[in-house]
Design a protein around this motif. Structure first.
Motif, PDB file in Angstrom:
ATOM      1  N   PHE A  64       0.836  -1.207   0.000  1.00 21.29           N
ATOM      2  CA  PHE A  64       0.000   0.000   0.000  1.00 21.29           C
ATOM      3  C   PHE A  64       0.869   1.254   0.000  1.00 21.29           C
ATOM      4  CE2 PHE A  64      -3.850   2.055   2.372  1.00 21.29           C
ATOM      5  CZ  PHE A  64      -4.033   2.890   1.297  1.00 21.29           C
ATOM      6  N   ASN A  65       1.849   1.317   0.895  1.00 23.02           N
ATOM      7  CA  ASN A  65       2.709   2.503   0.993  1.00 23.02           C
ATOM      8  C   ASN A  65       3.556   2.715  -0.256  1.00 23.02           C
ATOM      9  OD1 ASN A  65       2.345   3.920   3.547  1.00 23.02           O
ATOM     10  ND2 ASN A  65       3.053   2.061   4.542  1.00 23.02           N
ATOM     11  N   SER A  66       4.265   1.666  -0.674  1.00 24.76           N
ATOM     12  CA  SER A  66       5.150   1.817  -1.834  1.00 24.76           C
ATOM     13  C   SER A  66       4.342   2.002  -3.116  1.00 24.76           C
ATOM     14  CB  SER A  66       6.067   0.600  -1.952  1.00 24.76           C
ATOM     15  OG  SER A  66       5.321  -0.602  -2.065  1.00 24.76           O
ATOM     16  N   GLY A  67       3.176   1.352  -3.212  1.00 20.76           N
ATOM     17  CA  GLY A  67       2.335   1.565  -4.381  1.00 20.76           C
ATOM     18  C   GLY A  67       1.823   2.987  -4.474  1.00 20.76           C
ATOM     19  N   THR A  68       1.459   3.573  -3.333  1.00 17.57           N
ATOM     20  CA  THR A  68       0.978   4.961  -3.327  1.00 17.57           C
ATOM     21  C   THR A  68       2.056   5.925  -3.818  1.00 17.57           C
ATOM     22  OG1 THR A  68      -0.521   4.483  -1.478  1.00 17.57           O
ATOM     23  CG2 THR A  68       0.059   6.788  -1.857  1.00 17.57           C
ATOM     24  N   ARG A  69       3.311   5.684  -3.471  1.00 15.17           N
ATOM     25  CA  ARG A  69       4.412   6.578  -3.860  1.00 15.17           C
ATOM     26  C   ARG A  69       5.030   6.224  -5.206  1.00 15.17           C
ATOM     27  NH1 ARG A  69       6.025   5.024   1.414  1.00 15.17           N
ATOM     28  NH2 ARG A  69       7.681   3.796   0.424  1.00 15.17           N
ATOM     29  N   PHE A  91       3.818   0.597 -12.309  1.00 12.15           N
ATOM     30  CA  PHE A  91       4.588   1.048 -11.143  1.00 12.15           C
ATOM     31  C   PHE A  91       4.010   0.520  -9.831  1.00 12.15           C
ATOM     32  CE2 PHE A  91       5.306   4.246 -14.490  1.00 12.15           C
ATOM     33  CZ  PHE A  91       6.676   4.069 -14.638  1.00 12.15           C
ATOM     34  N   PRO A  92       2.707   0.677  -9.539  1.00 14.56           N
ATOM     35  CA  PRO A  92       2.194   0.060  -8.303  1.00 14.56           C
ATOM     36  C   PRO A  92       2.230  -1.464  -8.341  1.00 14.56           C
ATOM     37  CG  PRO A  92       0.408   1.065  -9.575  1.00 14.56           C
ATOM     38  CD  PRO A  92       1.689   1.525 -10.190  1.00 14.56           C
ATOM     39  N   ILE A  93       2.092  -2.075  -9.538  1.00 18.07           N
ATOM     40  CA  ILE A  93       2.168  -3.533  -9.619  1.00 18.07           C
ATOM     41  C   ILE A  93       3.579  -4.006  -9.284  1.00 18.07           C
ATOM     42  CG2 ILE A  93       1.923  -5.539 -11.115  1.00 18.07           C
ATOM     43  CD1 ILE A  93      -0.698  -4.191 -10.352  1.00 18.07           C
ATOM     44  N   SER A  94       4.580  -3.344  -9.820  1.00 23.51           N
ATOM     45  CA  SER A  94       5.963  -3.730  -9.516  1.00 23.51           C
ATOM     46  C   SER A  94       6.287  -3.492  -8.043  1.00 23.51           C
ATOM     47  CB  SER A  94       6.935  -2.953 -10.404  1.00 23.51           C
ATOM     48  OG  SER A  94       6.854  -1.554 -10.163  1.00 23.51           O
ATOM     49  N   ALA A  95       5.705  -2.448  -7.444  1.00 19.72           N
ATOM     50  CA  ALA A  95       5.917  -2.197  -6.013  1.00 19.72           C
ATOM     51  C   ALA A  95       5.345  -3.339  -5.180  1.00 19.72           C
ATOM     52  CB  ALA A  95       5.266  -0.875  -5.616  1.00 19.72           C
ATOM     53  N   ILE A 100      -4.323   8.878  -7.146  1.00 14.10           N
ATOM     54  CA  ILE A 100      -4.869   9.941  -6.300  1.00 14.10           C
ATOM     55  C   ILE A 100      -3.746  10.767  -5.683  1.00 14.10           C
ATOM     56  CG2 ILE A 100      -6.203  10.384  -4.199  1.00 14.10           C
ATOM     57  CD1 ILE A 100      -7.879   7.935  -4.837  1.00 14.10           C
ATOM     58  N   ASN A 101      -2.640  10.113  -5.333  1.00 14.50           N
ATOM     59  CA  ASN A 101      -1.526  10.818  -4.703  1.00 14.50           C
ATOM     60  C   ASN A 101      -0.874  11.815  -5.657  1.00 14.50           C
ATOM     61  OD1 ASN A 101       0.365  11.145  -2.445  1.00 14.50           O
ATOM     62  ND2 ASN A 101       1.849  10.206  -3.811  1.00 14.50           N
ATOM     63  N   VAL A 102      -0.948  11.559  -6.959  1.00 19.22           N
ATOM     64  CA  VAL A 102      -0.417  12.527  -7.928  1.00 19.22           C
ATOM     65  C   VAL A 102      -1.290  13.772  -7.947  1.00 19.22           C
ATOM     66  CG1 VAL A 102       0.092  12.924 -10.366  1.00 19.22           C
ATOM     67  CG2 VAL A 102       0.632  10.717  -9.328  1.00 19.22           C
ATOM     68  N   MET A 103      -2.598  13.570  -7.784  1.00 18.26           N
ATOM     69  CA  MET A 103      -3.515  14.709  -7.783  1.00 18.26           C
ATOM     70  C   MET A 103      -3.406  15.520  -6.493  1.00 18.26           C
ATOM     71  SD  MET A 103      -5.034  14.198 -10.708  1.00 18.26           S
ATOM     72  CE  MET A 103      -3.685  13.239 -11.408  1.00 18.26           C
ATOM     73  N   TYR A 104      -3.308  14.794  -5.362  1.00 16.98           N
ATOM     74  CA  TYR A 104      -3.274  15.438  -4.043  1.00 16.98           C
ATOM     75  C   TYR A 104      -2.175  14.767  -3.213  1.00 16.98           C
ATOM     76  CZ  TYR A 104      -7.939  16.470  -5.811  1.00 16.98           C
ATOM     77  OH  TYR A 104      -8.982  16.843  -6.612  1.00 16.98           O
ATOM     78  N   ARG A 105      -1.057  15.441  -3.059  1.00 16.03           N
ATOM     79  CA  ARG A 105       0.134  14.829  -2.449  1.00 16.03           C
ATOM     80  C   ARG A 105      -0.049  14.523  -0.962  1.00 16.03           C
ATOM     81  NH1 ARG A 105       3.836  16.537  -6.500  1.00 16.03           N
ATOM     82  NH2 ARG A 105       2.522  16.483  -8.364  1.00 16.03           N
ATOM     83  N   TRP A 148      -2.063  12.670   0.382  1.00 16.98           N
ATOM     84  CA  TRP A 148      -2.495  11.291   0.613  1.00 16.98           C
ATOM     85  C   TRP A 148      -1.353  10.382   1.045  1.00 16.98           C
ATOM     86  CZ3 TRP A 148      -7.074   9.397   1.560  1.00 16.98           C
ATOM     87  CH2 TRP A 148      -8.192  10.135   1.174  1.00 16.98           C
ATOM     88  N   THR A 149      -0.125  10.752   0.741  1.00 19.80           N
ATOM     89  CA  THR A 149       1.013   9.961   1.217  1.00 19.80           C
ATOM     90  C   THR A 149       1.015   9.899   2.730  1.00 19.80           C
ATOM     91  OG1 THR A 149       2.347  10.542  -0.724  1.00 19.80           O
ATOM     92  CG2 THR A 149       3.520   9.749   1.223  1.00 19.80           C
ATOM     93  N   ARG A 150       0.788  11.050   3.370  1.00 22.73           N
ATOM     94  CA  ARG A 150       0.758  11.106   4.834  1.00 22.73           C
ATOM     95  C   ARG A 150      -0.448  10.352   5.392  1.00 22.73           C
ATOM     96  NH1 ARG A 150       5.897  12.539   5.727  1.00 22.73           N
ATOM     97  NH2 ARG A 150       6.466  14.457   4.590  1.00 22.73           N
ATOM     98  N   VAL A 151      -1.576  10.488   4.727  1.00 22.13           N
ATOM     99  CA  VAL A 151      -2.786   9.804   5.193  1.00 22.13           C
ATOM    100  C   VAL A 151      -2.582   8.292   5.163  1.00 22.13           C
ATOM    101  CG1 VAL A 151      -5.241   9.398   4.741  1.00 22.13           C
ATOM    102  CG2 VAL A 151      -4.281  11.698   4.464  1.00 22.13           C
ATOM    103  N   VAL A 152      -1.998   7.800   4.093  1.00 24.43           N
ATOM    104  CA  VAL A 152      -1.744   6.364   3.960  1.00 24.43           C
ATOM    105  C   VAL A 152      -0.767   5.890   5.028  1.00 24.43           C
ATOM    106  CG1 VAL A 152      -0.735   4.601   2.458  1.00 24.43           C
ATOM    107  CG2 VAL A 152      -2.321   6.280   1.514  1.00 24.43           C
ATOM    108  N   GLN A 153       0.256   6.680   5.316  1.00 24.77           N
ATOM    109  CA  GLN A 153       1.220   6.316   6.358  1.00 24.77           C
ATOM    110  C   GLN A 153       0.553   6.217   7.724  1.00 24.77           C
ATOM    111  OE1 GLN A 153       4.265   9.306   5.960  1.00 24.77           O
ATOM    112  NE2 GLN A 153       5.330   8.210   4.325  1.00 24.77           N
ATOM    113  N   ILE A 154      -0.347   7.141   8.020  1.00 23.22           N
ATOM    114  CA  ILE A 154      -1.063   7.101   9.303  1.00 23.22           C
ATOM    115  C   ILE A 154      -1.940   5.853   9.367  1.00 23.22           C
ATOM    116  CG2 ILE A 154      -2.826   8.245  10.690  1.00 23.22           C
ATOM    117  CD1 ILE A 154      -1.728  10.923   9.654  1.00 23.22           C
TER     118      ILE A 154
END
Length: 319
Positions: free
Chosen positions: A111-116, A135-139, A195-200, A202-208
């Protein structure tokens, strides 16, 4: 004698060859979604190898760290929970915890690496026409690769107990648990990578969210404790079991932990946490697992739909 075209005929022929009005416009970026990624397996393999090399670049130990890190964590859990805290209420508590940690780590890292993943590879996204789902599939595949050493250590710890008796349930529960986690982890990483490309933020939200997850599944405590605490409020227990990762953790514990608990171990266990050899799991565990596999398939299709809706906007937002 070879026929020669008249100037008028030659001009008309050239006009026909250069008339592109009938040719449909095609997006230069590669499409095809998840199917397109599977058709480019060679490129996907290159992406996975690239990520693995980048992770261990400059390291003399290399891939050995993928075994050292989970082994050190297992020893830490065994020392803290098994010796210092004396969690004798649950037999082989370190295995109970580590079995859940294997699938929880796979989900959280996917989830984390796919989001980034798209943001970390924006230079490739901007230069190469390839399906961006790669990219998320390879992550996820990199996370799955690092799960193998954890699984090896888990099996080794089970064998060391001397009471490990795998059965048909072990062979069924293990792939079911991994199927739930892989489907949901891939879907979440795929959807939130766009979604993270549109609104950065979300990286923090996913980490929480992924930081809270280990405390919301029966990993650091047994399921029987949850059932005991909320026996007068069954709705809360049912709500707790709606978490698909909870079912994945319970399936892994069914496969590896409970199969190491002998009748003698069960007799020596304390009763404070409600441990029972034949009552350590909720009813309908297998049915829940199958249902959540179906939910994972549906969610992955939904995540692909969300990704395709946002896909055309990604290059502009990366600038």
């Amino acid at each position: 004698m070879t026929d020669q075209l008249s100037p008028e005929t030659a001009t008309a022929s050239i006009a026909v060859r250069h008339d592109l009005e009938h040719v449909p416009l095609v997006d230069p970026a590669a499409k095809g979604g998840l199917v397109g990624v599977l058709k480019r397996r060679y490129l996907l393999t290159l992406m996975v190898k690239r990520e693995l090399r980048a992770r261990y670049i400059g390291s003399k130990m290399g891939l050995a760290w993928s075994y050292i890190d989970p082994f050190s964590r297992f020893l830490t859990y065994f020392f803290v929970f098994g010796i210092i805290l004396g969690r004798g209420q649950v037999p082989h508590f370190a295995i109970h915890l580590f079995a859940g940690m294997v699938v929880v780590n796979l989900f959280t890292t996917s989830f984390n690496s796919g989001t980034r993943s798209i943001m970390q590879n924006k230079s490739i996204v901007q230069k190469m026409p390839l399906p961006r789902e790669i990219f998320p599939i390879s992550a996820m595949l990199v996370s799955l690769y690092h799960t193998v050493p954890q699984l090896v250590i888990l099996i080794g710890a089970c064998l060391i107990t001397g009471s490990f008796t795998p059965d048909l349930g072990t062979l069924v529960a293990t792939p079911m648990a991994f199927a739930i986690v892989i489907l949901l982890g891939t879907g979440m990483g795929l959807m939130f990578s766009a979604i993270n490309v549109m609104y950065r933020d979300w990286t923090r939200v996913v980490q929480i969210f992924t930081g809270m997850l280990p405390f919301t599944v029966p990993m650091m405590y047994p399921y029987t404790l949850v059932a005991q605490r909320f026996k007068d409020f069954p709705v809360i227990e049912h709500f707790y079991l709606l978490n698909p990762i909870t079912s994945a953790v319970l399936l892994m514990q069914r496969a590896f932990w409970i199969t190491t608990v002998s009748p003698e171990d069960a007799k020596d266990a304390g009763k404070e946490w409600g441990f029972k050899l034949d009552g350590s799991f909720p009813p309908h565990l297998w049915e829940r697992g199958l249902i959540f596999i179906g939910v994972g398939i549906v969610f992955l299709a939904f995540a692909q739909w969300v990704f395709m809706r946002l896909d055309d906007k990604i290059p502009d937002r990366l600038i």
